[in-house]
Enzyme design. Structure first.
Site, mmCIF file in Angstrom:
data_model
loop_
_atom_site.group_PDB
_atom_site.id
_atom_site.type_symbol
_atom_site.label_atom_id
_atom_site.label_comp_id
_atom_site.label_asym_id
_atom_site.label_seq_id
_atom_site.Cartn_x
_atom_site.Cartn_y
_atom_site.Cartn_z
ATOM 1 N N ASP A 14 0.860 -1.169 0.000
ATOM 2 C CA ASP A 14 0.000 0.000 0.000
ATOM 3 C C ASP A 14 0.911 1.238 0.000
ATOM 4 O O ASP A 14 2.096 1.136 0.325
ATOM 5 C CB ASP A 14 -0.883 -0.047 1.258
ATOM 6 C CG ASP A 14 -1.717 1.203 1.424
ATOM 7 O OD1 ASP A 14 -2.384 1.610 0.459
ATOM 8 O OD2 ASP A 14 -1.685 1.782 2.529
ATOM 9 N N ASP A 16 -0.158 5.089 0.961
ATOM 10 C CA ASP A 16 -0.383 6.016 2.072
ATOM 11 C C ASP A 16 -0.378 5.267 3.397
ATOM 12 O O ASP A 16 -1.177 4.354 3.613
ATOM 13 C CB ASP A 16 -1.726 6.722 1.902
ATOM 14 C CG ASP A 16 -1.798 7.560 0.636
ATOM 15 O OD1 ASP A 16 -1.618 8.781 0.739
ATOM 16 O OD2 ASP A 16 -2.023 6.988 -0.447
ATOM 17 N N ASP A 172 -1.474 -0.943 5.881
ATOM 18 C CA ASP A 172 -1.738 -0.428 7.228
ATOM 19 C C ASP A 172 -3.228 -0.259 7.504
ATOM 20 O O ASP A 172 -3.606 0.481 8.406
ATOM 21 C CB ASP A 172 -1.031 0.916 7.432
ATOM 22 C CG ASP A 172 -1.685 2.042 6.643
ATOM 23 O OD1 ASP A 172 -1.936 1.847 5.431
ATOM 24 O OD2 ASP A 172 -1.958 3.108 7.227
#
Length: 223
Positions: A14, A16, A172
């Site tokens: 991922d 961001d 996250d």
């Protein structure tokens, strides 16, 4: 830290909150939208945890609106324009990410990006923060579906020419783990990221990595 995960032919990330700390610029953009309306800034500590959710998370935190609420779409357009105009002012790679990516390359492991960020934003940001050399970059509008649907991850594996079961996906947010599992990939929760004010241990990821460097410790020495 040890794990029983298979040796990865590719590690997908991922963006961001996993590779890049984009929250300062995302938070700045939503507060510029508030300032245009004569409103006080939303405290950064309220914005940072939801930064991985993009417009939905930031508009929710700053204005209390959801995507189906009246006025949301106009705010979303304004927010994205404000963000695009200042996309890499304070954004940086998380500490340890450069070391991690270099080590993957040394091991012959491809790495790529799978994000829900729109391609026009992803393609502008990644070269500015040293991520322009990814083996593939899949954005939220690259395929007809965004995460937690597995389609973006499967497209990344197809482009890198690695079987999904030979990939790890690192993120996250819960939707990252859900997407990775749906794609048949090993999943790693990036506990150093934003995590949406949720404990990553509740996501049922295969492994939780506290830091980018710790990810290297769980990679088997050989296939």
């Amino acid at each position: 830290m040890t794990s029983s995960l298979p040796f990865p032919r590719a590690v997908l990330f991922d963006l961001d909150g996993t590779l890049a700390d984009t929250a300062p610029d995302l938070g700045g953009a939503i507060n510029r939208v508030r300032a245009e309306r004569g409103l006080q800034e939303t405290p950064y500590e309220l914005l940072r945890p939801v930064a991985s959710a993009g417009a939905r998370g930031l508009i929710g935190a700053a204005f209390g609106l959801r995507p189906d609420d009246q006025g949301y779409e106009a705010l979303r357009i304004e927010f994205l324009a404000a963000y695009e105009a200042n996309i890499a002012v304070q954004t940086r790679l998380f500490d340890g990410v450069e070391t991690l990516l270099a080590a993957l390359a040394e091991k012959g492991i491809a790495w790529g990006i799978v994000t829900n960020k729109a391609a026009r934003l992803t393609d502008r940001l990644t070269p500015l923060i040293g991520l322009g050399h990814a083996a593939c970059t899949i954005s939220g509008d690259t395929t007809p579906h965004a995460k937690p649907h597995p389609a973006p991850l499967l497209e990344a594996a197809r482009r890198i020419q690695v079987r999904p079961e030979d990939c790890w996906y690192v993120g996250d947010d819960l939707r990252d783990i859900q997407a990775g599992k749906a794609a048949g990939m090993a999943t790693v929760a990036a506990a150093w990221g934003y995590c949406g004010n949720v404990e990553p241990s509740t996501w049922n990821a295969d492994v939780i990595a506290p830091t980018p460097e710790s990810l290297l410790e769980i990679i088997p020495s050989s296939p």
